[in-house]
Motif scaffolding. Structure first.
Motif, PDB file in Angstrom:
ATOM      1  N   LEU A 256      -3.595  -6.811  10.112  1.00 57.59           N
ATOM      2  CA  LEU A 256      -2.580  -5.784  10.384  1.00 57.59           C
ATOM      3  C   LEU A 256      -2.820  -4.549   9.527  1.00 57.59           C
ATOM      4  O   LEU A 256      -2.735  -3.418  10.017  1.00 57.59           O
TER       5      LEU A 256
ATOM      6  N   ARG B  94      -0.604   8.371  12.197  1.00 58.53           N
ATOM      7  CA  ARG B  94       0.690   8.842  11.702  1.00 58.53           C
ATOM      8  C   ARG B  94       0.747   8.923  10.171  1.00 58.53           C
ATOM      9  O   ARG B  94       1.719   9.362   9.599  1.00 58.53           O
ATOM     10  N   HIS B  95      -0.310   8.468   9.531  1.00 59.03           N
ATOM     11  CA  HIS B  95      -0.424   8.630   8.071  1.00 59.03           C
ATOM     12  C   HIS B  95      -1.902   8.625   7.715  1.00 59.03           C
ATOM     13  O   HIS B  95      -2.758   8.405   8.567  1.00 59.03           O
TER      14      HIS B  95
ATOM     15  N   LEU C 167       9.141  -1.092   4.922  1.00 57.53           N
ATOM     16  CA  LEU C 167       8.463   0.212   4.904  1.00 57.53           C
ATOM     17  C   LEU C 167       9.442   1.251   4.380  1.00 57.53           C
ATOM     18  O   LEU C 167      10.554   1.378   4.892  1.00 57.53           O
TER      19      LEU C 167
ATOM     20  N   ALA D  46       5.811  -7.817  17.036  1.00 57.88           N
ATOM     21  CA  ALA D  46       4.426  -8.137  16.634  1.00 57.88           C
ATOM     22  C   ALA D  46       4.418  -8.881  15.303  1.00 57.88           C
ATOM     23  O   ALA D  46       3.696  -9.879  15.129  1.00 57.88           O
ATOM     24  N   ASN D  47       5.231  -8.429  14.357  1.00 60.27           N
ATOM     25  CA  ASN D  47       5.253  -9.073  13.037  1.00 60.27           C
ATOM     26  C   ASN D  47       5.842 -10.479  13.123  1.00 60.27           C
ATOM     27  O   ASN D  47       5.369 -11.405  12.452  1.00 60.27           O
TER      28      ASN D  47
ATOM     29  N   SER E 185      10.107   4.400  16.135  1.00 58.88           N
ATOM     30  CA  SER E 185       9.001   3.983  17.006  1.00 58.88           C
ATOM     31  C   SER E 185       8.148   2.893  16.321  1.00 58.88           C
ATOM     32  O   SER E 185       7.779   1.890  16.934  1.00 58.88           O
ATOM     33  N   ILE E 186       7.881   3.074  15.036  1.00 56.40           N
ATOM     34  CA  ILE E 186       7.068   2.083  14.299  1.00 56.40           C
ATOM     35  C   ILE E 186       7.811   0.741  14.236  1.00 56.40           C
ATOM     36  O   ILE E 186       7.232  -0.320  14.509  1.00 56.40           O
TER      37      ILE E 186
ATOM     38  N   MET F 143      10.582  -6.560  10.025  1.00 58.08           N
ATOM     39  CA  MET F 143      10.195  -5.202   9.634  1.00 58.08           C
ATOM     40  C   MET F 143      11.464  -4.417   9.350  1.00 58.08           C
ATOM     41  O   MET F 143      12.354  -4.334  10.174  1.00 58.08           O
TER      42      MET F 143
ATOM     43  N   ALA G 251      -5.374  -2.308  11.007  1.00 58.68           N
ATOM     44  CA  ALA G 251      -4.856  -1.535  12.155  1.00 58.68           C
ATOM     45  C   ALA G 251      -3.953  -0.408  11.666  1.00 58.68           C
ATOM     46  O   ALA G 251      -4.068   0.740  12.121  1.00 58.68           O
TER      47      ALA G 251
ATOM     48  N   PHE H  90       4.536   7.023   2.475  1.00 54.63           N
ATOM     49  CA  PHE H  90       4.969   5.716   2.964  1.00 54.63           C
ATOM     50  C   PHE H  90       4.574   4.701   1.898  1.00 54.63           C
ATOM     51  O   PHE H  90       3.480   4.792   1.306  1.00 54.63           O
TER      52      PHE H  90
ATOM     53  N   TYR I 100       0.844  -1.192   0.000  1.00 50.82           N
ATOM     54  CA  TYR I 100       0.000   0.000   0.000  1.00 50.82           C
ATOM     55  C   TYR I 100       0.879   1.242   0.000  1.00 50.82           C
ATOM     56  O   TYR I 100       2.073   1.181   0.337  1.00 50.82           O
TER      57      TYR I 100
ATOM     58  N   ARG J 177       7.983  -1.161  17.584  1.00 45.61           N
ATOM     59  CA  ARG J 177       6.695  -1.786  17.913  1.00 45.61           C
ATOM     60  C   ARG J 177       6.426  -2.974  16.991  1.00 45.61           C
ATOM     61  O   ARG J 177       5.867  -3.984  17.391  1.00 45.61           O
ATOM     62  N   SER J 178       6.856  -2.844  15.730  1.00 47.45           N
ATOM     63  CA  SER J 178       6.450  -3.819  14.713  1.00 47.45           C
ATOM     64  C   SER J 178       7.242  -5.127  14.741  1.00 47.45           C
ATOM     65  O   SER J 178       6.672  -6.186  14.462  1.00 47.45           O
TER      66      SER J 178
ATOM     67  N   LEU K 165       3.666  -5.892   3.023  1.00 50.14           N
ATOM     68  CA  LEU K 165       3.429  -6.813   4.138  1.00 50.14           C
ATOM     69  C   LEU K 165       3.202  -8.187   3.534  1.00 50.14           C
ATOM     70  O   LEU K 165       2.394  -8.337   2.606  1.00 50.14           O
TER      71      LEU K 165
HETATM   72  P1  FAD Z   1      -1.267   0.693  20.372  1.00 48.00           P
HETATM   73  O1  FAD Z   1       0.195   0.686  20.049  1.00 48.00           O
HETATM   74  O2  FAD Z   1      -1.659   0.910  21.812  1.00 48.00           O
HETATM   75  O3  FAD Z   1      -1.981   1.808  19.480  1.00 48.00           O
HETATM   76  C1  FAD Z   1      -3.227   2.373  19.818  1.00 48.00           C
HETATM   77  C2  FAD Z   1      -3.594   3.422  18.768  1.00 48.00           C
HETATM   78  O4  FAD Z   1      -2.659   4.506  18.777  1.00 48.00           O
HETATM   79  C3  FAD Z   1      -3.571   2.851  17.359  1.00 48.00           C
HETATM   80  O5  FAD Z   1      -4.605   3.462  16.615  1.00 48.00           O
HETATM   81  C4  FAD Z   1      -2.239   3.291  16.825  1.00 48.00           C
HETATM   82  O6  FAD Z   1      -2.323   3.382  15.435  1.00 48.00           O
HETATM   83  C5  FAD Z   1      -2.018   4.626  17.520  1.00 48.00           C
HETATM   84  N1  FAD Z   1      -0.609   4.930  17.810  1.00 48.00           N
HETATM   85  C6  FAD Z   1       0.323   4.091  18.310  1.00 48.00           C
HETATM   86  N2  FAD Z   1       1.499   4.723  18.479  1.00 48.00           N
HETATM   87  C7  FAD Z   1       1.295   6.003  18.072  1.00 48.00           C
HETATM   88  C8  FAD Z   1       2.120   7.173  17.992  1.00 48.00           C
HETATM   89  N3  FAD Z   1       3.403   7.146  18.357  1.00 48.00           N
HETATM   90  N4  FAD Z   1       1.590   8.309  17.504  1.00 48.00           N
HETATM   91  C9  FAD Z   1       0.304   8.342  17.121  1.00 48.00           C
HETATM   92  N5  FAD Z   1      -0.536   7.270  17.173  1.00 48.00           N
HETATM   93  C10 FAD Z   1      -0.054   6.132  17.652  1.00 48.00           C
HETATM   94  N6  FAD Z   1       2.514  -2.266  13.454  1.00 48.00           N
HETATM   95  C11 FAD Z   1       2.870  -3.556  13.369  1.00 48.00           C
HETATM   96  O7  FAD Z   1       2.627  -4.322  14.298  1.00 48.00           O
HETATM   97  N7  FAD Z   1       3.480  -4.035  12.227  1.00 48.00           N
HETATM   98  C12 FAD Z   1       3.766  -3.227  11.161  1.00 48.00           C
HETATM   99  O8  FAD Z   1       4.359  -3.694  10.176  1.00 48.00           O
HETATM  100  C13 FAD Z   1       3.405  -1.855  11.238  1.00 48.00           C
HETATM  101  N8  FAD Z   1       3.652  -0.994  10.213  1.00 48.00           N
HETATM  102  C14 FAD Z   1       3.261   0.303  10.325  1.00 48.00           C
HETATM  103  C15 FAD Z   1       3.483   1.185   9.249  1.00 48.00           C
HETATM  104  C16 FAD Z   1       3.094   2.496   9.339  1.00 48.00           C
HETATM  105  C17 FAD Z   1       3.347   3.426   8.176  1.00 48.00           C
HETATM  106  C18 FAD Z   1       2.470   2.987  10.515  1.00 48.00           C
HETATM  107  C19 FAD Z   1       2.042   4.430  10.615  1.00 48.00           C
HETATM  108  C20 FAD Z   1       2.236   2.140  11.587  1.00 48.00           C
HETATM  109  C21 FAD Z   1       2.633   0.798  11.511  1.00 48.00           C
HETATM  110  N9  FAD Z   1       2.408  -0.080  12.564  1.00 48.00           N
HETATM  111  C22 FAD Z   1       2.772  -1.410  12.433  1.00 48.00           C
HETATM  112  C23 FAD Z   1       1.797   0.351  13.825  1.00 48.00           C
HETATM  113  C24 FAD Z   1       0.289   0.057  13.796  1.00 48.00           C
HETATM  114  O9  FAD Z   1      -0.375   1.048  13.031  1.00 48.00           O
HETATM  115  C25 FAD Z   1      -0.279   0.063  15.236  1.00 48.00           C
HETATM  116  O10 FAD Z   1       0.247   1.127  15.969  1.00 48.00           O
HETATM  117  C26 FAD Z   1       0.106  -1.228  15.905  1.00 48.00           C
HETATM  118  O11 FAD Z   1      -0.462  -2.306  15.172  1.00 48.00           O
HETATM  119  C27 FAD Z   1      -0.376  -1.251  17.362  1.00 48.00           C
HETATM  120  O12 FAD Z   1      -1.687  -0.841  17.463  1.00 48.00           O
HETATM  121  P2  FAD Z   1      -2.564  -1.268  18.686  1.00 48.00           P
HETATM  122  O13 FAD Z   1      -3.931  -0.680  18.508  1.00 48.00           O
HETATM  123  O14 FAD Z   1      -2.496  -2.731  18.900  1.00 48.00           O
HETATM  124  O15 FAD Z   1      -1.866  -0.684  20.002  1.00 48.00           O
END
Ligand code: FAD
Length: 154
Positions: free
Chosen positions: A68, A77-78, A47, A37-38, A29-30, A99, A71, A54, A11, A33-34, A58
């Motif tokens: 995923l 963040r995007h 990415l 989980a991945n 940070s991404i 990741m 979510a 971005f 995407y 976290r990833s 995946l």
């Molecule tokens: P939480 O981490 O508690 O997140 C809760 C909510 O807050 C979610 O909506 C999350 O999107 C948002 N959030 C989390 N951290 C931040 C922050 N620093 N600033 C603003 N909002 C935030 N996750 C993966 O596990 N694997 C991936 O490959 C992956 N790729 C990503 C690529 C991109 C471009 C982005 C932007 C994020 C990616 N993420 C990835 C992170 C993913 O979007 C979620 O944050 C993650 O799955 C955890 O979400 P959660 O709801 O379980 O928990």
């Protein structure tokens, strides 16, 4: 137990301004976290951040990839995360990465210009094959940079 076929989703999305301010920190940070989980979900991928976009690939079991992506698409963040290609594939292209994230450098830019000489970077308009080659090349470059850093540190 039969092995589930590999599903790949690519995407593109627009990086949110809040993320642009410190893109390096956002990527760290991404990625932090990833990775766990991945790994747990048997997802691999890459990415890339470039010129406000971005692009992420995946790959893994279909249900895990789709869950995923849902979510990720909701992450503030995007925005406007748009699938460019999705479907079953013969094998993983990014097998070594739970990741990997990379901002394109001047070297990557040269590859991009060679692959996509028509100019402006818009991943929604680049032919899918070209985008795949770009992602594979970026992953390869990233792998070599990390290997060189490791051998220098040894
Ligand atoms: P939480 O981490 O508690 O997140 C809760 C909510 O807050 C979610 O909506 C999350 O999107 C948002 N959030 C989390 N951290 C931040 C922050 N620093 N600033 C603003 N909002 C935030 N996750 C993966 O596990 N694997 C991936 O490959 C992956 N790729 C990503 C690529 C991109 C471009 C982005 C932007 C994020 C990616 N993420 C990835 C992170 C993913 O979007 C979620 O944050 C993650 O799955 C955890 O979400 P959660 O709801 O379980 O928990």
């Amino acid at each position: 137990m039969p092995i589930a076929p590999t599903y790949r989703l690519i995407y593109a999305s627009h990086i949110a301004p809040v993320c642009q301010d410190d893109l390096k920190a956002a990527l760290t940070s991404i990625v932090t976290r990833s990775i766990p989980a991945n790994r747990k979900a048997r997802i691999t991928g890459l990415l890339v951040a470039h010129k406000g976009w971005f692009v992420q690939a995946l790959e893994g079991p279909r249900a895990a990839v789709e869950t995923l992506f849902t979510a990720i698409a909701a992450d503030p963040r995007h925005h406007h995360a748009l699938p460019i290609s999705q479907g079953e594939v013969d094998g993983r292209l990014f097998e070594q990465w739970s990741m990997c994230a990379r901002m394109l450098t001047a070297n990557d830019e040269a590859v991009l210009s060679a692959l996509n000489p028509k100019g402006a970077f818009d991943p929604t308009r680049i032919p899918e094959r070209t985008l795949m080659r770009l992602l594979a090349t970026v992953a390869d470059v990233h792998w070599r940079v990390l290997s060189e850093q490791q051998s220098l540190a040894a």
